[in-house]
Motif scaffolding. Structure first.
Motif, PDB file in Angstrom:
ATOM      1  N   PRO A 179       0.746  -1.276   0.093  1.00 26.14           N
ATOM      2  CA  PRO A 179       0.151   0.054   0.043  1.00 26.14           C
ATOM      3  C   PRO A 179       0.934   1.321  -0.021  1.00 26.14           C
ATOM      4  O   PRO A 179       1.891   1.451   0.557  1.00 26.14           O
ATOM      5  N   ASP A 194       0.428   3.976   5.193  1.00 24.59           N
ATOM      6  CA  ASP A 194      -1.118   3.952   5.546  1.00 24.59           C
ATOM      7  C   ASP A 194      -1.424   5.562   5.799  1.00 24.59           C
ATOM      8  O   ASP A 194      -0.393   6.270   6.521  1.00 24.59           O
ATOM      9  N   PHE A 207      -5.153   7.439  -2.587  1.00 23.16           N
ATOM     10  CA  PHE A 207      -4.700   6.009  -2.345  1.00 23.16           C
ATOM     11  C   PHE A 207      -4.110   5.710  -3.836  1.00 23.16           C
ATOM     12  O   PHE A 207      -4.809   5.764  -4.707  1.00 23.16           O
ATOM     13  N   SER A 353      -6.561  -5.149   8.198  1.00 19.91           N
ATOM     14  CA  SER A 353      -5.706  -4.290   7.234  1.00 19.91           C
ATOM     15  C   SER A 353      -6.157  -3.990   5.847  1.00 19.91           C
ATOM     16  O   SER A 353      -6.101  -2.657   5.454  1.00 19.91           O
ATOM     17  N   GLY A 354      -6.774  -4.684   5.461  1.00 21.51           N
ATOM     18  CA  GLY A 354      -7.203  -4.683   4.155  1.00 21.51           C
ATOM     19  C   GLY A 354      -5.905  -4.943   2.806  1.00 21.51           C
ATOM     20  O   GLY A 354      -6.083  -4.639   1.731  1.00 21.51           O
ATOM     21  N   GLU A 355      -4.915  -5.357   3.587  1.00 21.19           N
ATOM     22  CA  GLU A 355      -3.623  -5.279   2.456  1.00 21.19           C
ATOM     23  C   GLU A 355      -3.004  -6.801   2.662  1.00 21.19           C
ATOM     24  O   GLU A 355      -1.994  -6.679   1.936  1.00 21.19           O
ATOM     25  N   ASN A 379      -9.634  -1.106   7.584  1.00 27.41           N
ATOM     26  CA  ASN A 379      -8.812   0.037   7.018  1.00 27.41           C
ATOM     27  C   ASN A 379      -9.439   0.574   5.852  1.00 27.41           C
ATOM     28  O   ASN A 379      -9.579   0.111   4.710  1.00 27.41           O
ATOM     29  N   SER A 382      -8.136   0.680   1.691  1.00 28.78           N
ATOM     30  CA  SER A 382      -7.298  -0.077   1.718  1.00 28.78           C
ATOM     31  C   SER A 382      -7.489  -0.916   0.311  1.00 28.78           C
ATOM     32  O   SER A 382      -8.579  -1.078  -0.315  1.00 28.78           O
ATOM     33  N   SER A 383      -6.422  -1.764   0.175  1.00 28.56           N
ATOM     34  CA  SER A 383      -6.566  -2.638  -1.469  1.00 28.56           C
ATOM     35  C   SER A 383      -7.632  -3.395  -1.557  1.00 28.56           C
ATOM     36  O   SER A 383      -8.393  -3.556  -2.282  1.00 28.56           O
ATOM     37  N   SER A 609       0.895  -5.963   9.378  1.00 20.46           N
ATOM     38  CA  SER A 609       0.089  -6.084   8.197  1.00 20.46           C
ATOM     39  C   SER A 609       1.204  -6.887   7.323  1.00 20.46           C
ATOM     40  O   SER A 609       2.239  -6.411   7.009  1.00 20.46           O
ATOM     41  N   THR A 611       2.061  -7.947   4.349  1.00 16.10           N
ATOM     42  CA  THR A 611       2.065  -7.667   2.722  1.00 16.10           C
ATOM     43  C   THR A 611       2.988  -8.462   1.912  1.00 16.10           C
ATOM     44  O   THR A 611       2.934  -8.083   0.638  1.00 16.10           O
TER      45      THR A 611
END
Ligand code: M6R
Length: 613
Positions: A179, A194, A207, A353-355, A379, A382-383, A609, A611
């Motif tokens: 992100p 973030d 974003f 986190s959405g990541e 979040n 987020s992605s 997170s 990732t």
């Protein structure tokens, strides 16, 4: 995993970078580093926490109104000063920070060595900055173009920010699968993993999307291009992040603050979505694709870690209340199988986190197979929130402690609302039960508050009694089986005590061999269904002299009499029990970790997170 921050504007960059790194430290804490520009680029980096970097940089040349900073979770190369970011190109012109993994770094490095490049660190990141330098030199490219060409040849995941010493009026940033958000202030720009380091300066953000490159220019504007050289119009969004939400607010650790925030965060998750008095429930995301959700053949829930435990409870909820078949998958397994997924499936991704890289990849696979993808995410922006067809935020606010707590209860609240809503609309629960569940859901925040007030001293006492154990067993049945898993995960990740969660009845198939007087056995026994069965399980533990810590509903005497220690939770409807029964387990792990002298918010080897794969 890894936090990155960049600043260009009129203010001194160093304090902004350090403050940002502290906010991002939950993403990794193996090393920290900054680079500031004031005629030349000065790099300071240190193994350890941001505080170690601050001590190291004290008294050094840290002035300058442009800079970048990084807090690392090590992937390639051990955590030490040399492998710490930022990394500099061979000719010293470029300085770069990176979050992600360059998978073809070894091939690139081989080729670069032939061109005479030498490397100091063991990182993939140093290879990337040398590669950009090589392309820049070879074709005399402006930095943004060299970055674009380099990234078109790179395989892997990245969020990067680059400074070009010879073109110092700008920062160049890019992302793919990691992100990156850009904050737009008055004559200044912020770049970060973030929004938490940005929110105190500006609420206006963009974003970045995958394979986009952004250039922010001093006194100028923000320009975005794709790796394929197509100009993009920045989509500016307003944040709604309050500074207090990112501070400890008088608590010793974020985790404790987040545990105690749960009455509020669960209420926030329900706000505007249910009204028991008027008898309605609205989950916006579900309504936007109602037909596909209602007609789904099955739900597949994909997630990792604590979010996966929430997914298991989702399975119980959707199957019991809405009679929809559910499969719960570790995202990391789903993505590498050849799963049978089609357009009649709804794939629900759960992620704080959405990541999370694996969850994102599983969703991409499901999307390609035609499934409807639904994100339940904390979040904002987020992605996962952006790549799903529909979804719902849990509105828990920033969760900074690495051990997830309030996000878990937020996920449970959202899943409960969805299951009740679908159950009622599909006619699989009667109106009377629907209204009862709505009312009970509204009572949950108050019940969590009561539980925290009443049980905290007892939990601290029990923590003191079992803190020196080497192993612990967590048992639960039905809705409380995933809570047993979650209790065990909480204990191991922050106190480093080995713990296992099991369905209580499975104990007889193996784990019972481990039970002796040194083994704390935490039994979550609040169930109304199968109560006698769990009483038998407790008897079996007692017969082997295990130390029994039971979580029971108030007024229980049978299990209390069999237990060494008991924690009571308020009574509620069984599908909502996990929202209460997890809370004492969160607090128990916290207290044990504290007593063992562990860093509760930043447990070893972990990052908030994940990732990378
Ligand atoms: O951000 P996500 O919910 O996708 O994260 C998933 C896991 O990495 C996370 O829940 C992890 O297990 C936590 N450390 C648990 O406390």
């Amino acid at each position: 995993m890894c936090g990155i921050i960049g600043y260009i504007g009129k203010k001194q960059a160093y304090p902004i970078l350090i403050n940002g790194l502290k906010r991002l430290e939950y993403r990794g804490y193996d090393s920290a580093g900054v680079a500031v520009f004031n005629g030349d680029v000065h790099v300071y980096k240190r193994k350890g926490k941001v505080q170690d970097l601050i001590d190291f940089a004290k008294g050094k040349n840290i002035r300058g109104t442009m800079g970048i900073g990084h807090t690392r979770w090590a992937t390639h190369g051990k955590p030490d000063d040399v492998n710490a970011h930022p990394h500099t190109s061979g000719n010293g012109r470029l300085t770069l920070i990176h979050n992600g993994i360059i998978e073809n770094y070894a091939l690139l490095q081989e080729a670069l060595k032939k061109e005479g490049h030498t490397f100091e660190s063991e990182t993939d990141t140093e290879v990337l900055v040398h590669f950009i330098e090589e392309l820049q030199k070879r074709d005399n490219l402006p930095i943004e173009e060299a970055v674009r060409v380099a990234l078109s040849k790179v395989v892997g995941a990245y969020a990067i920010v680059v400074i070009d010493r010879d073109d110092p009026g700008k920062l160049v940033a890019a992302r793919k699968a990691s992100p990156l958000v850009i904050g737009i202030g008055e004559d200044e720009f912020f770049i970060a993993s973030d929004p938490t380091p940005i929110a105190e300066f500006t609420q206006k953000v963009v974003f970045l999307n995958d394979e986009e490159i952004a250039v922010v220019t001093r006194g100028g504007d923000l320009q975005i291009k794709t790796i394929d050289n197509e100009i993009q119009t920045p989509f500016i969004q307003e944040l709604d992040v309050k500074i207090e939400a990112m501070e400890k607010g008088g608590y010793e650790y974020f985790m404790l603050k987040e545990i105690y925030e749960q009455p509020k965060t669960v209420a926030d998750c329900m706000r505007g979505r249910i009204n028991a008095t008027e008898g309605w429930i609205k989950v916006g995301g579900v309504d936007t694709c109602k037909d596909r959700i209602f007609d789904a053949n099955r739900f597949i829930i994909a997630a990792c870690g604590t979010s996966w435990h929430a997914g298991l409870i989702g399975e119980y909820l959707f199957e019991e209340l809405a009679r929809i078949p559910v499969e719960v998958e570790y995202a990391s397994e789903l993505r590498y199988r050849n799963p049978i997924i089609n357009e009649k499936d709804v794939v629900i991704a759960l992620s704080q986190s959405g990541e999370t890289a694996d969850t994102l990849a599983a969703l991409e696979l499901a999307k390609a197979k035609g499934a409807l993808c639904y994100g339940i995410v904390n979040n904002v922006g987020s992605s996962i929130a952006r790549m799903t067809h529909a979804g719902s935020y849990i509105h828990a606010g920033p969760e900074i402690g690495v051990a997830s707590t309030k996000a878990f209860t937020g996920q449970l609240t959202l899943l409960s609302m969805m299951a009740i809503h679908l159950g009622y609309e599909r006619g699989t629960i009667p109106r009377s039960y629907y209204l009862q569940l709505l009312e009970e859901l509204e009572n949950i925040p108050g019940k969590i508050e009561t539980l925290l007030e009443k049980a905290s001293d007892q939990i601290e006492y029990i923590a003191g009694e079992i803190k020196d154990a080497s192993n612990a067993l967590y048992l639960g049945r039905g809705y409380n089986f995933p809570i047993a898993l979650e209790g065990a995960l909480k204990l191991k990740e922050i106190s480093y005590i080995h713990a296992e969660g099991y369905p209580a009845a499975e104990m007889k198939h193996g784990p019972i061999a481990l039970i002796d007087e040194n083994m704390p056995v935490i039994v979550i026994a609040t169930n109304k269904s199968a109560y006698e069965k769990i009483v038998s399980n407790v008897q079996e533990v007692k017969a082997r002299k295990g130390k029994i810590i039971s979580i029971v509903k108030e007024g229980d005497t049978v299990i209390r009499n069999l237990s060494d220690y008991t924690i009571e939770i308020p009574d509620t409807d069984e599908p909502l029990t996990p929202l209460l029964s997890v809370v004492p387990l969160q607090l128990l792990s916290y207290q044990i970790a504290l007593m063992r002298g562990c860093n509760v918010d930043q447990p070893r080897n972990l990052a908030k997170s994940v990732t990378v794969e």
